[in-house]
Design a protein around this motif. Structure first.
Motif, short mmCIF file in Angstrom:
data_model
loop_
_atom_site.label_atom_id
_atom_site.label_comp_id
_atom_site.label_asym_id
_atom_site.label_seq_id
_atom_site.Cartn_x
_atom_site.Cartn_y
_atom_site.Cartn_z
N TYR A 93 63.31 30.60 37.90
CA TYR A 93 61.94 30.14 37.73
C TYR A 93 61.09 30.51 38.94
O TYR A 93 59.89 30.77 38.80
N GLY A 94 61.71 30.53 40.12
CA GLY A 94 60.98 30.97 41.31
C GLY A 94 60.53 32.41 41.18
O GLY A 94 59.41 32.77 41.54
N LEU A 95 61.41 33.26 40.64
CA LEU A 95 61.03 34.65 40.39
C LEU A 95 59.91 34.72 39.35
O LEU A 95 58.99 35.54 39.47
N THR A 96 59.97 33.86 38.35
CA THR A 96 58.92 33.82 37.33
C THR A 96 57.57 33.49 37.96
O THR A 96 56.57 34.16 37.70
N ILE A 97 57.54 32.46 38.81
CA ILE A 97 56.30 32.10 39.51
C ILE A 97 55.77 33.28 40.30
O ILE A 97 54.60 33.65 40.20
N MET A 98 56.65 33.88 41.08
CA MET A 98 56.23 34.96 41.97
C MET A 98 55.78 36.19 41.19
O MET A 98 54.84 36.88 41.59
N MET A 99 56.43 36.48 40.07
CA MET A 99 56.01 37.61 39.25
C MET A 99 54.63 37.36 38.64
O MET A 99 53.81 38.28 38.56
N GLU A 100 54.37 36.13 38.21
CA GLU A 100 53.05 35.81 37.67
C GLU A 100 51.98 35.97 38.75
O GLU A 100 50.90 36.51 38.48
N LEU A 101 52.26 35.49 39.96
CA LEU A 101 51.29 35.64 41.05
C LEU A 101 51.10 37.11 41.41
O LEU A 101 49.98 37.54 41.69
N ALA A 102 52.17 37.87 41.36
CA ALA A 102 52.06 39.30 41.66
C ALA A 102 51.26 40.03 40.59
O ALA A 102 50.45 40.91 40.89
N ALA A 103 51.45 39.66 39.33
CA ALA A 103 50.72 40.29 38.23
C ALA A 103 49.22 40.02 38.33
O ALA A 103 48.42 40.84 37.90
N LYS A 104 48.86 38.89 38.90
CA LYS A 104 47.45 38.52 39.03
C LYS A 104 46.95 38.71 40.46
O LYS A 104 45.89 38.18 40.82
N ASN A 105 47.70 39.45 41.26
CA ASN A 105 47.33 39.67 42.66
C ASN A 105 45.94 40.29 42.76
O ASN A 105 45.63 41.27 42.08
N GLY A 106 45.10 39.69 43.56
CA GLY A 106 43.75 40.18 43.74
C GLY A 106 42.74 39.61 42.76
O GLY A 106 41.55 39.87 42.86
N ILE A 122 45.43 27.34 47.32
CA ILE A 122 43.97 27.30 47.35
C ILE A 122 43.54 26.01 46.67
O ILE A 122 43.90 25.77 45.52
N ARG A 123 42.80 25.20 47.39
CA ARG A 123 42.35 23.91 46.84
C ARG A 123 41.08 24.08 46.03
O ARG A 123 40.38 25.07 46.16
N GLY A 124 40.80 23.08 45.22
CA GLY A 124 39.54 23.06 44.49
C GLY A 124 39.74 23.13 42.99
O GLY A 124 40.86 23.29 42.48
N ALA A 125 38.62 23.04 42.29
CA ALA A 125 38.64 23.03 40.83
C ALA A 125 39.26 24.31 40.26
O ALA A 125 39.90 24.28 39.21
N TYR A 126 39.04 25.41 40.91
CA TYR A 126 39.59 26.69 40.45
C TYR A 126 40.72 27.14 41.38
O TYR A 126 40.96 28.34 41.53
N GLY A 127 41.41 26.20 41.97
CA GLY A 127 42.47 26.48 42.91
C GLY A 127 43.76 26.87 42.23
O GLY A 127 43.86 26.98 41.02
N GLY A 128 44.75 27.03 43.04
CA GLY A 128 46.07 27.43 42.57
C GLY A 128 46.81 28.10 43.71
O GLY A 128 46.66 27.71 44.87
N TYR A 129 47.54 29.12 43.39
CA TYR A 129 48.35 29.82 44.39
C TYR A 129 48.11 31.31 44.32
O TYR A 129 47.83 31.86 43.25
N ILE A 130 48.23 31.94 45.49
CA ILE A 130 48.16 33.39 45.60
C ILE A 130 49.31 33.85 46.50
O ILE A 130 49.85 33.05 47.27
N LEU A 131 49.68 35.10 46.38
CA LEU A 131 50.68 35.66 47.27
C LEU A 131 50.09 35.77 48.67
O LEU A 131 48.91 36.09 48.82
N SER A 132 50.91 35.55 49.67
CA SER A 132 50.42 35.68 51.04
C SER A 132 50.65 37.11 51.57
O SER A 132 50.17 37.46 52.65
N LYS A 133 51.37 37.92 50.81
CA LYS A 133 51.61 39.32 51.16
C LYS A 133 51.43 40.15 49.89
O LYS A 133 51.36 39.63 48.79
N ASN A 134 51.38 41.45 50.06
CA ASN A 134 51.31 42.34 48.90
C ASN A 134 52.63 42.29 48.12
O ASN A 134 53.70 42.09 48.72
N PRO A 135 52.58 42.49 46.80
CA PRO A 135 53.81 42.48 46.00
C PRO A 135 54.85 43.50 46.47
O PRO A 135 56.05 43.29 46.27
#
Length: 139
Positions: A9-22, A58-71
């Motif tokens: 599931y950790g890989l799933t999270i990270m792949m989703e964040l990578a797919a939406k990177n940027g 990232i906090r806020g109404a439209y917050g969530g998570y982003i990768l801290s490095k490039n995929p």
């Protein structure tokens, strides 16, 4: 070595964040809904990934998570080690038969090589290529 749901599931999270990177932050709720996973469980997994410096919150109404490095800079090995601990097919000691110990070391090193040479960018590419197999074209 069996990878538990933590690693998968950790890989799933990270792949989703990578797919939406940027594209901005992604919520755990959206990942949980898309993959039919427990949002509460994903919240438990994101903390060690954040502490390891792999994601930023990232906090806020439209917050969530982003990768801290490039995929391209994050490997599957790093993610698995953060969530699962050291990579080893079995626990062995110096007292073990040298031939068996050598086998376990070679297996461990082979697994580590695959995980450490596979980046999130590679996983996204493999995933995207796999989607093409699902389309049927009729003439």
């Amino acid at each position: 070595m069996k990878i538990s749901t933590k690693g998968r599931y950790g890989l799933t999270i990270m792949m989703e964040l990578a797919a939406k990177n940027g594209e901005g932050p992604t919520s755990l709720k959206s990942i949980a809904e898309k993959h039919r996973l427990s949002e509460h469980y994903l919240e438990q997994l994101i903390a060690p990934l954040r502490n390891a410096g792999l994601v930023k919150s990232i906090r806020g109404a439209y917050g969530g998570y982003i990768l801290s490095k490039n995929p391209e800079e994050i490997t599957a090995g790093h993610i698995i080690r953060v969530l699962e601990g050291p990579i080893s097919p079995v626990d062995f000691t110096e007292e073990d038969d040298p031939a068996k110990r050598d086998l376990w070391i070679r297996i461990r090193d082979a697994i580590a090589e695959v995980l450490d040479s596979t980046t999130l960018a590679n996983l996204i590419e493999f995933h995207d290529e796999g989607k093409m197999d699902n389309y049927m074209f009729y003439i």
